[in-house]
Design an enzyme around this catalytic site. Structure first.
Site, PDB file in Angstrom:
ATOM      1  N   ARG A  58       0.966  -1.124  -0.036  1.00  0.00           N
ATOM      2  CA  ARG A  58      -0.112   0.123   0.094  1.00  0.00           C
ATOM      3  C   ARG A  58       0.801   1.208   0.096  1.00  0.00           C
ATOM      4  NH1 ARG A  58      -0.850   2.458   4.580  1.00  0.00           N
ATOM      5  NH2 ARG A  58      -1.091   0.878   5.963  1.00  0.00           N
TER       6      ARG A  58
ATOM      7  N   HIS B  51      -3.365   4.041   5.028  1.00  0.00           N
ATOM      8  CA  HIS B  51      -4.552   2.981   5.117  1.00  0.00           C
ATOM      9  C   HIS B  51      -5.580   3.795   4.861  1.00  0.00           C
ATOM     10  CE1 HIS B  51      -6.935   0.016   7.088  1.00  0.00           C
ATOM     11  NE2 HIS B  51      -7.655   0.762   7.563  1.00  0.00           N
TER      12      HIS B  51
ATOM     13  N   TYR C 116       4.825   4.921  11.203  1.00  0.00           N
ATOM     14  CA  TYR C 116       5.041   3.541  11.253  1.00  0.00           C
ATOM     15  C   TYR C 116       5.818   2.600  10.146  1.00  0.00           C
ATOM     16  CZ  TYR C 116       0.850   3.106   8.591  1.00  0.00           C
ATOM     17  OH  TYR C 116      -0.336   3.246   7.536  1.00  0.00           O
TER      18      TYR C 116
END
Length: 378
Positions: free
Chosen positions: A266, A270, A279
């Site tokens: 990805r 998100h 992260y």
């Protein structure tokens, strides 16, 4: 290397331990498991897959922009995952049925979605964006993993109808830890349901790396349920197409479910409410950018003489037109009165809904009184 996994396979977690037909730099490579399912794919078909991926990415970018401009409440981008969605969906027949998550606009593009149907629900204008029977695609599921049970149930219905349709269900690496997904595989295996499980392993369950919940490749779980699996390069659209053909053929021939783990990434957040820089590192993102599914197919097409100025100009024109249509459809939507959210909750009259309608109507009328008072004061 045999990529069809069995319960006793020596599994690795390396993202390169996958079956592929097109390398990251665009060379056609051989794979014993996938090659038989791609022998008839010519340059024109590869051009079609390229066009599909470019249009899906352009539409996705437009929806991201619309959300940032306050026109959509939320958007879950699919940038980087176009090969999984386009490759697998293009292998389906029109009478097959797809069960996507909230991150599969590419599946619905292939199924024939119109511009407004990508985002009506994301804008909050309706409970769903399209008629699932019109597209042959269930309403995009936001409840993690729930669609796997729906797909298996649909597949069992196909069996009872005596036809050779196939159900295809999409879910992420994080969803593979959900009970629903595992229960769906139990039912699918027990009843030899004609369903294909497509796990889009994009490396993150929101902010949790896949390695935390999956110490071994996710495709290795399926054989434990009695379901054969393939682990493929999810950034290789030809590999995804071939793997899906393999799985569909098994289902149509009465051999039951199959499982495909498509290893991809990805590239964006998100959802539009996420900050992925918290992260993951930029070095990681750039490493995956070099695996881009569109760029590698372009390289393959150039090597085959199938990529010239006329072709790319036509694709770009189509992509811009789709983006313009998506924007126009979004901005042209008429917001229904808030009270209509209670419409169509039940097919028949229901006293509980009638009571809620009276309560909610009075609540909304209170805002009208406040507005009128404010106007008098000014």
């Amino acid at each position: 290397m045999v990529h069809t996994l069995t319960p006793t396979a020596d599994l690795k977690t390396d993202v390169d331990d996958v079956a592929r037909l097109v390398s990251a730099t665009g060379e056609r490579v051989r794979d014993a498991d996938l090659d038989p399912w791609a022998t008839d794919i010519d340059t024109a078909q590869l051009q079609g897959l390229y066009r599909d991926m470019v249009l899906v990415r352009r539409m996705d970018a437009e929806c991201m922009a619309l959300q940032r401009q306050g026109q959509l409440g939320l958007w879950a981008p699919c940038n980087g995952q176009e090969a999984v969605q386009v490759g697998t969906a293009r292998a389906l027949r029109t009478d097959d049925f797809a069960f996507p998550t909230y991150r599969e606009p590419g599946v619905n593009y292939v199924r024939g979605a119109k511009p407004a149907q990508y985002m009506r629900a994301w804008r909050g204008e309706a409970h769903s964006s399209y008629d699932p029977y019109e597209l042959g695609s269930a309403i995009q599921q936001i409840i993690i993993g729930a669609q796997t049970l729906h797909a298996v149930g649909y597949a069992m219905g196909i069996q009872r109808d005596g036809t050779d349709q196939v159900a295809a269900v999409y879910f992420g690496d994080g969803a593979s830890s959900q009970g629903d997904v595992n229960e769906a595989m139990v039912f699918a295996a027990s009843f030899d349901a004609p369903v294909v499980f497509i796990c889009c392993n994009n490396q993150y369950a929101i902010s949790e790396p896949v390695g935390i919940a999956a110490k071994h490749p996710i495709a290795g779980r399926a054989p434990g349920f009695g379901i054969p699996s393939l682990r493929v390069d999810g950034n290789d659209v030809l590999a995804c197409f071939a793997a899906m053909r393999w799985a569909i053929a098994r289902a149509r021939d009465g051999h039951g479910p199959s499982f495909i783990e498509a290893v991809t990434y990805r590239m964006g957040p998100h959802t539009t409410s996420d900050d992925p820089t918290r992260y993951r590192t930029q070095d990681e993102v750039e490493a995956w950018r070099r695996r881009d599914p569109i760029a590698r197919l372009e390289a393959l097409l150039r090597a085959q003489g199938g990529f010239d100025d006329e072709f790319t100009a036509g694709v770009q024109k189509d992509a811009d037109a789709l983006a313009a249509d998506v924007r126009a459809a979004c901005l042209g939507m008429t917001t229904a009165p808030a009270i209509t959210i209670l419409d169509n909750v039940y097919a028949e009259p229901h006293t509980g809904i009638d009571e809620e309608r009276r309560w909610f109507g009075a609540y909304l009328d209170g805002f009208a009184d406040d507005q009128a008072a404010g106007e008098q004061a000014s």
